[in-house]
Design a protein around this motif. Structure first.
Motif, mmCIF file in Angstrom:
data_model
loop_
_atom_site.group_PDB
_atom_site.id
_atom_site.type_symbol
_atom_site.label_atom_id
_atom_site.label_comp_id
_atom_site.label_asym_id
_atom_site.label_seq_id
_atom_site.Cartn_x
_atom_site.Cartn_y
_atom_site.Cartn_z
ATOM 1 N N GLU A 119 0.844 -1.192 0.000
ATOM 2 C CA GLU A 119 0.000 0.000 0.000
ATOM 3 C C GLU A 119 0.881 1.244 0.000
ATOM 4 N N ALA A 120 0.766 2.043 -1.034
ATOM 5 C CA ALA A 120 1.572 3.257 -1.135
ATOM 6 C C ALA A 120 0.928 4.354 -0.303
ATOM 7 N N SER A 121 1.621 4.823 0.726
ATOM 8 C CA SER A 121 1.083 5.880 1.583
ATOM 9 C C SER A 121 1.847 7.169 1.358
ATOM 10 N N GLU A 122 1.213 8.286 1.701
ATOM 11 C CA GLU A 122 1.870 9.584 1.572
ATOM 12 C C GLU A 122 3.106 9.652 2.465
ATOM 13 N N ALA A 123 2.997 9.097 3.680
ATOM 14 C CA ALA A 123 4.130 9.132 4.605
ATOM 15 C C ALA A 123 5.316 8.341 4.065
ATOM 16 N N LEU A 172 -0.285 11.502 -3.492
ATOM 17 C CA LEU A 172 1.100 11.030 -3.547
ATOM 18 C C LEU A 172 2.008 12.069 -4.211
ATOM 19 N N GLU A 173 1.507 12.719 -5.248
ATOM 20 C CA GLU A 173 2.307 13.762 -5.890
ATOM 21 C C GLU A 173 2.529 14.938 -4.947
ATOM 22 N N ALA A 174 1.503 15.259 -4.135
ATOM 23 C CA ALA A 174 1.656 16.332 -3.142
ATOM 24 C C ALA A 174 2.678 15.949 -2.085
ATOM 25 N N ALA A 175 2.703 14.650 -1.725
ATOM 26 C CA ALA A 175 3.680 14.182 -0.738
ATOM 27 C C ALA A 175 5.098 14.333 -1.266
ATOM 28 N N VAL A 176 5.297 14.078 -2.554
ATOM 29 C CA VAL A 176 6.617 14.261 -3.166
ATOM 30 C C VAL A 176 7.036 15.726 -3.093
ATOM 31 N N LYS A 177 6.126 16.619 -3.444
ATOM 32 C CA LYS A 177 6.457 18.050 -3.441
ATOM 33 C C LYS A 177 6.760 18.546 -2.037
#
Length: 534
Positions: A119-123, A172-177
């Motif tokens: 499961e890909a999580s933002e954290a 997920l893109e927001a987590a990268v930024k």
């Protein structure tokens, strides 16, 4: 460093390195899909090599194997995460830091990093991004030798391989930024702390604050000795009077454009900014003075956090208050036995000029609290006693307002920065009792970190306040995970998380709190845009 998401067969993802994070036990029958695929392509040699090298997926284990042309990637990196039950994003952040250092040694420019769970999580995504950027950090600008190494290829392209059945999302893109912003700001703080004291003096710190303002559009107000005198900051002036370098008063202010949000009570951040601490007339031993260029790490963290806060735009004001100066011995330096009068009106007998940071902070905290903040958090490389108590990697957290302290500790846990709550007890108050003034700046050796916190407490009144003693974790004594030897930028991630968590809560509040208007110092320039400590 550019990040993108990929899905599908990781064996065909390309890049010079294929990184596969593994928990302890993942090499068995329940191996994750990326490992099974890579091992199959390598005809069973990947797990065989892991067994021969003793790699089991334990924390801090790393195994690099050349694929000899059997994969589209040149090498596979197996990355140990330790026990699954003890996993936190910080474990992955540290592991990603090791990958960045491995990439540096191999001089690779691109890699594919498989996410470690189904499961890909933002954290999880944010931890990888931060770990890679923090781990790739180097401070070598003053080295004239080894030009080939300095100009070596650097990691610039990262593919984040999503687990089967998942796809990229806005979250997920927001987590990268966010991870990029926070890591870049942290590395900026590390640069400031690693710079020599003949470069980063109070004036340079003020210039750095103006750079933050210009970059983010927040307001910077810079004052000099005249403004400090006008504000009756007698303790700050006392510490600064021994140096040829003039002190600077720094105020960064983020204020929301929405009128109602702008009226909310602000969060105040205060950073210790002694750009070099010789100990003053209570001179430090030579060996203890070497690292004293780092005595402004608290201010670097606060300004770096403001770089991110100005971009995430919380629905309430955030202010940073910094008093920058040097603590130097000279014919004009303040002396043991002097009595200084603080902005709050309290008089302080000087018993040790090497306990200078609390003096400057006392005046700055008073000034910050006059803006009626909802909470004030200070970061300071304040006491060697805290390093004795908690070591090199744990921040001491002090404060009596339980809700605020717990909010900071929770933010630290989310950010992956280790903090431990310490007592603020009146049982130690006698250590600061003076026969000739309201208090003295340093007492007995025992409970030194608590004594320093008690001193600061005298200047915050009833304002919810948290003091973070970062004397140990502000620098790392060795390479570890995403750390290099030197500045760590500790506190940046926690401050950002605290503001983000508070923003998530206040966005649901219909009526704003009322804050006092911000009045810059008259005549100030505005612009937009491990040893004993003090």
């Amino acid at each position: 460093m550019n990040f993108s998401f990929v899905s599908g067969d990781v064996v065909r993802a390309g890049g010079t390195l294929l990184v596969i994070p593994l928990f302890d036990g993942d090499l068995g029958d329940s191996a994750p899909a990326p490992l099974i695929a890579a091992d199959k392509a390598l005809e069973g040699q990947l797990r065989a090599a892991a067994s021969q090298e003793g790699f089991k997926g334990k924390a801090d284990q790393t195994l690099v194997l050349h694929t000899l042309g059997k994969l589209e990637t040149a090498r596979v990196v197996l990355l140990g995460l330790g026990a699954r039950a003890r996993f936190t994003p910080e474990v992955l952040r540290q592991a990603a830091g090791r990958v960045a250092k491995t990439a540096q040694k191999l001089k690779v420019t691109e890699l594919t990093f498989t996410l470690p769970s189904t499961e890909a999580s933002e954290a999880t995504v944010r931890a990888i991004v931060e770990g890679l950027l923090l781990g790739a950090y180097r401070f070598d600008r003053y080295k004239t030798s080894g030009k080939e190494e300095k100009n070596a290829p650097r990691l610039n392209t990262v593919r984040l391989a999503l687990p089967e059945g998942t796809s990229k999302s806005r979250e997920l893109e927001a987590a990268v930024k966010l991870g990029q912003r926070v890591a870049e700001a942290t590395n900026w703080a590390r640069d400031l702390v690693n710079e020599p004291p003949n470069v980063v003096n109070p004036e340079r710190l003020a210039e750095a604050a103006q750079e933050v303002a210009k970059e983010t559009g927040i307001k910077a107000t810079i004052g000099g000795r005249r403004e400090i005198e006008r504000l009756n900051m007698g303790m700050f002036l006392g510490v600064a009077q021994g140096s040829a370098n003039e002190p600077r008063l720094i105020h960064l202010a983020y204020v929301p454009k929405n009128a109602k949000d702008a009226k909310r009570a602000p969060v105040a951040l205060v950073g210790k900014a002694i750009t070099f601490d010789s100990g003053g007339l209570s001179l430090k031993p030579a060996d203890s003075m070497i690292e004293m260029k780092t005595d402004m790490a608290g201010s670097a963290a606060v300004m770096a956090a403001m770089r991110v806060i100005g971009e995430i735009k919380p629905p309430f004001p955030v202010h940073a208050f910094i008093g920058a100066c040097e603590n130097m011995p000279s014919g004009t330096a303040y002396r043991p036995g002097d009595i200084l009068t603080s902005r709050a009106g309290k008089t302080v007998e000087i018993t040790n000029t090497d306990a200078e940071g609390r003096l400057v902070l006392g005046d700055i905290l008073t000034w910050a609290c006059e803006h009626k903040p909802a909470a004030v958090i200070d970061l300071a490389t304040l006491t060697g006693a805290c390093v004795v108590a908690l070591g090199n990697y744990i921040v001491g957290a002090f404060g009596e307002h339980d809700t605020t302290v717990q909010g900071v500790l929770e933010a630290a846990r989310t950010a992956g920065e280790e903090m431990w709550r310490m007592p603020v007890t009146d049982l130690q108050k006698d250590a600061l009792r003076s026969e000739v003034a309201d208090m003295k700046n340093a007492g007995e050796r025992w409970g030194g970190a608590i004594n320093a916190a008690l001193f600061l407490k005298e200047f915050v009144g009833d304002t919810p306040w948290v003091h973070l003693d970062i004397a140990g974790p502000s620098t790392s004594p060795k390479e570890r995970g995403y750390f290099n030897k030197g500045a760590t930028g500790v506190g940046v991630r926690t401050l950002v998380e605290y503001v983000r968590a508070r923003a998530a809560t206040q966005e649901s509040q219909p009526e704003p709190e009322t804050a006092a208007p911000v009045k810059p110092a008259k005549g100030a320039k505005a612009g937009k845009g491990k040893s004993a400590r003090g």
